[in-house]
Design a protein around this motif. Sequence first.
Motif, PDB file in Angstrom:
ATOM      1  N   LYS A   1       0.810  -1.221   0.000  1.00 27.25           N
ATOM      2  CA  LYS A   1       0.000   0.000   0.000  1.00 27.25           C
ATOM      3  C   LYS A   1       0.839   1.265   0.000  1.00 27.25           C
ATOM      4  O   LYS A   1       0.453   2.270  -0.618  1.00 27.25           O
ATOM      5  CB  LYS A   1      -0.960  -0.005   1.191  1.00 27.25           C
ATOM      6  N   HIS A   2       1.979   1.242   0.684  1.00 28.54           N
ATOM      7  CA  HIS A   2       2.757   2.478   0.817  1.00 28.54           C
ATOM      8  C   HIS A   2       3.999   2.490  -0.086  1.00 28.54           C
ATOM      9  O   HIS A   2       4.239   3.480  -0.769  1.00 28.54           O
ATOM     10  CB  HIS A   2       3.149   2.695   2.278  1.00 28.54           C
TER      11      HIS A   2
ATOM     12  N   LEU B   1      -0.237   0.875  -4.085  1.00 29.02           N
ATOM     13  CA  LEU B   1      -1.473   0.301  -4.600  1.00 29.02           C
ATOM     14  C   LEU B   1      -2.671   0.714  -3.747  1.00 29.02           C
ATOM     15  O   LEU B   1      -2.653   0.567  -2.522  1.00 29.02           O
ATOM     16  CB  LEU B   1      -1.360  -1.221  -4.654  1.00 29.02           C
ATOM     17  N   SER B   2      -3.699   1.246  -4.407  1.00 29.83           N
ATOM     18  CA  SER B   2      -4.900   1.709  -3.709  1.00 29.83           C
ATOM     19  C   SER B   2      -6.021   1.850  -4.727  1.00 29.83           C
ATOM     20  O   SER B   2      -5.833   1.565  -5.922  1.00 29.83           O
ATOM     21  CB  SER B   2      -4.628   3.063  -3.041  1.00 29.83           C
ATOM     22  N   ALA B   3      -7.180   2.320  -4.264  1.00 26.48           N
ATOM     23  CA  ALA B   3      -8.302   2.527  -5.177  1.00 26.48           C
ATOM     24  C   ALA B   3      -7.973   3.570  -6.239  1.00 26.48           C
ATOM     25  O   ALA B   3      -8.420   3.483  -7.388  1.00 26.48           O
ATOM     26  CB  ALA B   3      -9.534   2.959  -4.385  1.00 26.48           C
ATOM     27  N   SER B   4      -7.153   4.552  -5.869  1.00 22.73           N
ATOM     28  CA  SER B   4      -6.780   5.594  -6.825  1.00 22.73           C
ATOM     29  C   SER B   4      -5.621   5.168  -7.744  1.00 22.73           C
ATOM     30  O   SER B   4      -5.406   5.753  -8.798  1.00 22.73           O
ATOM     31  CB  SER B   4      -6.390   6.876  -6.076  1.00 22.73           C
ATOM     32  N   LYS B   5      -4.869   4.169  -7.327  1.00 25.38           N
ATOM     33  CA  LYS B   5      -3.791   3.607  -8.151  1.00 25.38           C
ATOM     34  C   LYS B   5      -3.907   2.089  -8.084  1.00 25.38           C
ATOM     35  O   LYS B   5      -3.173   1.419  -7.366  1.00 25.38           O
ATOM     36  CB  LYS B   5      -2.431   4.071  -7.630  1.00 25.38           C
TER      37      LYS B   5
ATOM     38  N   VAL C   1       6.168  -7.990 -14.006  1.00 30.53           N
ATOM     39  CA  VAL C   1       4.763  -8.345 -13.784  1.00 30.53           C
ATOM     40  C   VAL C   1       4.004  -7.104 -13.339  1.00 30.53           C
ATOM     41  O   VAL C   1       4.604  -6.085 -12.979  1.00 30.53           O
ATOM     42  CB  VAL C   1       4.590  -9.445 -12.708  1.00 30.53           C
ATOM     43  N   SER C   2       2.698  -7.198 -13.354  1.00 26.77           N
ATOM     44  CA  SER C   2       1.873  -6.127 -12.792  1.00 26.77           C
ATOM     45  C   SER C   2       0.978  -6.694 -11.698  1.00 26.77           C
ATOM     46  O   SER C   2       0.498  -7.827 -11.802  1.00 26.77           O
ATOM     47  CB  SER C   2       1.017  -5.464 -13.874  1.00 26.77           C
ATOM     48  N   PHE C   3       0.815  -5.926 -10.637  1.00 19.48           N
ATOM     49  CA  PHE C   3      -0.134  -6.242  -9.572  1.00 19.48           C
ATOM     50  C   PHE C   3      -1.324  -5.300  -9.711  1.00 19.48           C
ATOM     51  O   PHE C   3      -1.144  -4.100  -9.948  1.00 19.48           O
ATOM     52  CB  PHE C   3       0.495  -6.030  -8.194  1.00 19.48           C
ATOM     53  N   SER C   4      -2.512  -5.845  -9.553  1.00 20.98           N
ATOM     54  CA  SER C   4      -3.730  -5.023  -9.575  1.00 20.98           C
ATOM     55  C   SER C   4      -4.569  -5.337  -8.346  1.00 20.98           C
ATOM     56  O   SER C   4      -4.644  -6.505  -7.919  1.00 20.98           O
ATOM     57  CB  SER C   4      -4.555  -5.299 -10.839  1.00 20.98           C
ATOM     58  N   VAL C   5      -5.178  -4.300  -7.783  1.00 18.75           N
ATOM     59  CA  VAL C   5      -6.023  -4.498  -6.603  1.00 18.75           C
ATOM     60  C   VAL C   5      -7.181  -5.407  -6.979  1.00 18.75           C
ATOM     61  O   VAL C   5      -7.881  -5.178  -7.974  1.00 18.75           O
ATOM     62  CB  VAL C   5      -6.547  -3.146  -6.079  1.00 18.75           C
TER      63      VAL C   5
END
Length: 545
Positions: free
Chosen positions: A183-184, A188-192, A536-540
């Motif tokens: 998260k920090h 990664l968050s709702a906005s990103k 790779v990519s991480f997505s919420v």
Amino acid sequence: MNATFDKTSIFSELGLHVPSWYTSLPLPVQIIVGLVGSLATIIGLNVLRQLALPRDKSLPPVVFHYIPWFGSAAYYGEDPYKFFFECRDKYGDVFSFVLLGRKMTVALGPKGNNLSLGGKTSQVCAEDAYTHLTTPVFGKGVVYDCPNDMLMQQKKFIKSGLTTEALQSYPPLIEDECEEFFKHDLGLSASKPSVKVDLLKTMSEMIILTASRTLQGKEVRKHVNGKFAQYYEDLDGGFTPINFMFPNLPLPSYRRRDKAQKAMSDFYMKIIEERKKGETDHEFDMISSLQGSVYKNGVPLTDRDISHIMIALLMAGQHTSSATSSWTLLHLADRPDIYEGLYQEQKKVFGKPDGTFAPVTYESIKELPLMDAVIRETLRMHAPIHSIYRKVISDIPVPPSLSAPSEQSSYVIPKGHFIVAAPGVSQMDPLIWQNSKTWTPERWLEEKGVGQAAVEQYTKSEQIDYGFGSVSKGTESPYQPFGAGRHRCVGEQFAYTQLSTIISHIVRNYTMKLEVPSFPETNYRTMIVLPKNPQVSFSVRKQDV
């Protein structure tokens, strides 16, 4: 005296005719031509020696090579497993090769692994093979910089700190670190909701953060992002193949390594001193467990010894777990069906009626058969270390069953050679494993499959106490993810706990996608087997409603 340099005098004295075209060349060109000619002569004589001279049938066959001293370095270094399998087809399970002046004898397969990893201390020596690499990094008096009996006692001290109670305390701490990092640090968050990363770099950071918070202690964790991080990076620069082959080069990286080793050792010493003064509030961690440890001869473990053991724990565990976690997640990104299966397993074991998840615990990790299978299969295909070395200190007779089929008598591996074990060969052997080059976690869920049989042989074979508690010997198992015999890793349970907790957190909260056209290739030019360009990519993850 005639001071004039006669270009042909040396050749004349040797009774050699010098062609006119050679004497007409400028001197620098003559030198180059002479060097090329000398090299060609050396290579020719080396080839002639291997093809024409009779071979000593009591010695393992030597892999054909053109350049003496350099030997098979390029062939072996580019892809060790290709080298091993191709040489096995040609020479059998036991063969020798030349590696930068060293005579290496490879013994493949479960019986070959046993010859080395299960060898007697009167015949094989790990200290002589590794101390020039590990001592400058870990420090004096620990691991391979001490007699084997002392190392076994040091492993017992470490194992005493990895109690069930300690392991039970780790998952919540690891979960907190994962939450903070994704998260920090990654933002990664709702906005990103999505981010592309170098997976190896990401997991290296993740592993060192979680290990420092659990095994290393709060004081170490507090400094991970400061000077400690630079010490680690410089020290890590001394843990490479060039350091293994050439331990004393006058290079800047070697000087940075030595400076970092002292600084990191002093860093741990300061922590220990402050604890003795009662100036810090700390949990019961590995430093606490090591303090007060005493060898069988009554000599206590010194504070400096503890500092060096802590460095060894950090360095050794970080490399192998970073590699394993990276390979695991790459395969999961490549197999969305298995990734979804892990998510459903998480929901089944940890899911609550409100859609949230219960915390991961040390006990609940054991209720995740697919997670266990995923990690086991990754370790099967991507053994962190492709070659394990021992110095031969007395002649080793090779059992006839390991000799090449055409040989009527067994070989002897002579004193002075290095014997090489490659457990990864038996772990990827198509003669043992169906679809051996395909990542197939399902094989570990088969009740009577090869995977389960291999695990049983690894974990339930003859029990031996080498000095750090009774363990299964396991040196003839075709599956040895954490080594075998007296040098089997004592951090196996911690590694499974750490990897399972991190992967559980990722599966619950994020989806993954490979950001490269094809599955990453393997980089064998490092001490640990690593992926190349692991993007790779991480997505919420969109939570179920």
